[in-house]
Design an enzyme around this catalytic site. Structure first.
Site, PDB file in Angstrom:
ATOM      1  N   VAL A   1       4.733  -4.654  10.234  1.00 52.53           N
ATOM      2  CA  VAL A   1       5.012  -4.067   8.927  1.00 52.53           C
ATOM      3  C   VAL A   1       4.296  -2.731   8.880  1.00 52.53           C
ATOM      4  O   VAL A   1       3.084  -2.675   9.116  1.00 52.53           O
ATOM      5  CB  VAL A   1       4.502  -4.955   7.774  1.00 52.53           C
ATOM      6  CG1 VAL A   1       4.878  -4.342   6.422  1.00 52.53           C
ATOM      7  CG2 VAL A   1       5.024  -6.371   7.883  1.00 52.53           C
TER       8      VAL A   1
ATOM      9  N   LYS B   1       0.346 -10.706   7.269  1.00 54.01           N
ATOM     10  CA  LYS B   1       0.445  -9.268   7.524  1.00 54.01           C
ATOM     11  C   LYS B   1      -0.968  -8.794   7.826  1.00 54.01           C
ATOM     12  O   LYS B   1      -1.824  -8.741   6.939  1.00 54.01           O
ATOM     13  CB  LYS B   1       1.014  -8.524   6.323  1.00 54.01           C
ATOM     14  CG  LYS B   1       1.115  -7.008   6.531  1.00 54.01           C
ATOM     15  CD  LYS B   1       1.644  -6.320   5.282  1.00 54.01           C
ATOM     16  CE  LYS B   1       1.891  -4.838   5.506  1.00 54.01           C
ATOM     17  NZ  LYS B   1       0.662  -4.039   5.678  1.00 54.01           N
TER      18      LYS B   1
ATOM     19  N   GLY C   1       0.033  -4.722  11.204  1.00 50.91           N
ATOM     20  CA  GLY C   1       0.159  -3.652  10.234  1.00 50.91           C
ATOM     21  C   GLY C   1      -0.540  -2.357  10.571  1.00 50.91           C
ATOM     22  O   GLY C   1      -0.688  -1.496   9.703  1.00 50.91           O
TER      23      GLY C   1
ATOM     24  N   TYR D   1      -1.695 -10.973   2.990  1.00 49.68           N
ATOM     25  CA  TYR D   1      -1.790  -9.572   3.393  1.00 49.68           C
ATOM     26  C   TYR D   1      -3.267  -9.252   3.621  1.00 49.68           C
ATOM     27  O   TYR D   1      -4.038  -9.066   2.681  1.00 49.68           O
ATOM     28  CB  TYR D   1      -1.178  -8.705   2.288  1.00 49.68           C
ATOM     29  CG  TYR D   1      -1.174  -7.214   2.516  1.00 49.68           C
ATOM     30  CD1 TYR D   1      -1.606  -6.625   3.701  1.00 49.68           C
ATOM     31  CD2 TYR D   1      -0.707  -6.369   1.505  1.00 49.68           C
ATOM     32  CE1 TYR D   1      -1.580  -5.259   3.873  1.00 49.68           C
ATOM     33  CE2 TYR D   1      -0.671  -4.989   1.668  1.00 49.68           C
ATOM     34  CZ  TYR D   1      -1.120  -4.445   2.854  1.00 49.68           C
ATOM     35  OH  TYR D   1      -1.097  -3.074   3.010  1.00 49.68           O
TER      36      TYR D   1
ATOM     37  N   THR E   1       0.833  -1.202   0.000  1.00 49.71           N
ATOM     38  CA  THR E   1       0.000   0.000   0.000  1.00 49.71           C
ATOM     39  C   THR E   1       0.867   1.253   0.000  1.00 49.71           C
ATOM     40  O   THR E   1       0.681   2.157  -0.826  1.00 49.71           O
ATOM     41  CB  THR E   1      -0.919   0.003   1.227  1.00 49.71           C
ATOM     42  OG1 THR E   1      -1.673  -1.209   1.258  1.00 49.71           O
ATOM     43  CG2 THR E   1      -1.875   1.190   1.191  1.00 49.71           C
ATOM     44  N   THR E   2       1.821   1.330   0.919  1.00 57.12           N
ATOM     45  CA  THR E   2       2.700   2.496   1.016  1.00 57.12           C
ATOM     46  C   THR E   2       3.513   2.680  -0.256  1.00 57.12           C
ATOM     47  O   THR E   2       3.796   3.806  -0.666  1.00 57.12           O
ATOM     48  CB  THR E   2       3.649   2.343   2.221  1.00 57.12           C
ATOM     49  OG1 THR E   2       2.866   2.165   3.408  1.00 57.12           O
ATOM     50  CG2 THR E   2       4.556   3.549   2.383  1.00 57.12           C
TER      51      THR E   2
ATOM     52  N   SER F   1       4.388   1.758   7.448  1.00 56.26           N
ATOM     53  CA  SER F   1       4.992   2.890   6.749  1.00 56.26           C
ATOM     54  C   SER F   1       5.844   3.736   7.675  1.00 56.26           C
ATOM     55  O   SER F   1       6.885   4.267   7.266  1.00 56.26           O
ATOM     56  CB  SER F   1       3.897   3.743   6.117  1.00 56.26           C
ATOM     57  OG  SER F   1       3.026   4.255   7.111  1.00 56.26           O
TER      58      SER F   1
ATOM     59  N   ASP G   1       0.149   0.636  12.794  1.00 50.98           N
ATOM     60  CA  ASP G   1       1.270   1.134  13.585  1.00 50.98           C
ATOM     61  C   ASP G   1       0.845   1.704  14.935  1.00 50.98           C
ATOM     62  O   ASP G   1       1.526   1.521  15.945  1.00 50.98           O
ATOM     63  CB  ASP G   1       2.028   2.215  12.808  1.00 50.98           C
ATOM     64  CG  ASP G   1       2.554   1.720  11.470  1.00 50.98           C
ATOM     65  OD1 ASP G   1       2.144   0.628  11.029  1.00 50.98           O
ATOM     66  OD2 ASP G   1       3.372   2.421  10.856  1.00 50.98           O
ATOM     67  N   GLU G   2      -0.293   2.395  14.961  1.00 49.85           N
ATOM     68  CA  GLU G   2      -0.722   3.063  16.189  1.00 49.85           C
ATOM     69  C   GLU G   2      -1.250   2.091  17.244  1.00 49.85           C
ATOM     70  O   GLU G   2      -1.488   2.483  18.389  1.00 49.85           O
ATOM     71  CB  GLU G   2      -1.772   4.136  15.881  1.00 49.85           C
ATOM     72  CG  GLU G   2      -3.114   3.629  15.374  1.00 49.85           C
ATOM     73  CD  GLU G   2      -3.162   3.441  13.870  1.00 49.85           C
ATOM     74  OE1 GLU G   2      -4.288   3.535  13.324  1.00 49.85           O
ATOM     75  OE2 GLU G   2      -2.118   3.198  13.248  1.00 49.85           O
TER      76      GLU G   2
END
Length: 317
Positions: A216, A173, A199, A143, A51-52, A218, A201-202
């Site tokens: 995983v 993922k 996946g 994913y 995606t990123t 960004s 991050d927060e």
């Protein structure tokens, strides 16, 4: 099936695809990008064309070229290069999987097809099985990102017996906020030694508590060093310090966000490597956002002023 590489774990940077102002891929900076990840962020695993990386906005030829460049420039520097090969066309996905094997990638990952969708676990597994078979010597990862694919099949359901159908399956993922689903994936597959890569991050600390073996994302392009410190604190069972890091991340995310456009602008600011604009239909981050991001980064002790590279603003403007 045994693979010679160690299990994919720890931080994995979801790589950005650098572009010129006219929307062409800027291959010339990928070597510098590899060195930045390894030396400045302590991140040695990458996830390419996801995606990123705007993988689904690239042509098949471009995806092959990007994969080749990361494998070539990462040789003897990166631990693992996983290539996302998902596509709407089974044939294209198989072609990309075979290509990843030919160039020496360390694994492949696939999202669910998202236009003509698989609506049952068995149909989705049949698609994934055919892609995995095109690269039978590579570890295979699913994913899971239902917010973007619209495929709502629970990951826990998909994993049930998946290695019987896909012997090369090595992990997941998981890019979803459903921690119940994620926790059940871990709990019901403890004997399988799968890689459970989170996946979102927060929410990473919550996922670590539930058994994530890695992540995983960004933000690990430019927050890898800090996130590694959180992982180390968690390993030492210093939950107070780990929570402090996660709280800092939340302040950061609430200020700046982490969409593809924002990620490109922030990575340019922090690393000094020009990432360029995203490809349509995404829009380039505005000058107002970039100026605001620079000011906010300077104001956060979490990412000090010295982390910002000279000339970054000019490179991204």
């Amino acid at each position: 099936m045994a693979f010679p590489k160690k299990k994919l774990q720890g931080l994995v940077a979801a790589t950005i695809t650098p572009m010129t102002e006219n929307g062409e891929i800027n291959f010339s900076v990928i070597g510098q990008y590899v060195d930045y990840l390894v030396k400045e962020q302590g991140v040695k695993n990458i996830f390419v064309n996801g995606t990123t990386g705007e993988g689904l906005s690239l042509s098949i030829s471009e995806r092959r070229q990007v994969a080749e460049e990361w494998v070539t420039k990462g040789k003897d520097k990166l631990d693992q290069v996983v290539i996302h090969v998902g596509a709407l066309s089974l044939k294209e996905s198989q072609e990309l999987a075979q290509h990843a094997a030919e160039i020496g990638a360390d694994g492949i990952a696939v999202i669910a097809p998202f236009f003509l969708k698989p609506w049952t676990k068995d149909i989705l597994i049949n698609f994934l099985k055919e892609v995995a078979a095109a690269a039978p010597a590579l570890p295979f990862y699913y994913y899971h990102i239902p917010a973007l694919t619209g495929v709502k099949i629970r990951a826990e359901e998909l994993l049930d017996g998946i290695q019987d159908k896909i012997p090369t399956f090595q992990g997941l993922k998981f890019s979803d906020t459903d921690l119940l689903d994620f926790g059940q994936c871990v709990d019901q597959n403890r004997q399988q030694q799968f890689a459970f890569l989170f996946g979102v991050d927060e929410q990473l600390l919550s996922a670590l508590v539930m058994g994530a073996t890695g992540a995983v994302g960004s933000t690990y392009n430019y927050l890898g060093r800090k996130t590694n410190q959180m992982l180390e604190a968690f390993e030492r069972k210093d939950l107070s310090l780990a929570l402090n890091y996660q709280s800092c991340f939340l302040i950061y995310f609430s200020c700046l966000g982490f969409g593809v456009s924002q990620t490109k602008a922030i990575m340019t600011l922090v690393s000094g490597i020009p990432m360029g604009p995203p490809r349509l239909p995404l829009q380039k981050a505005s000058r107002e956002f970039t100026d605001s991001a620079e000011a906010k980064l300077k104001s956060l002790d979490f990412l000090s002023f010295t982390d910002l590279k000279d000339g970054s603003l000019e490179a991204s403007s």
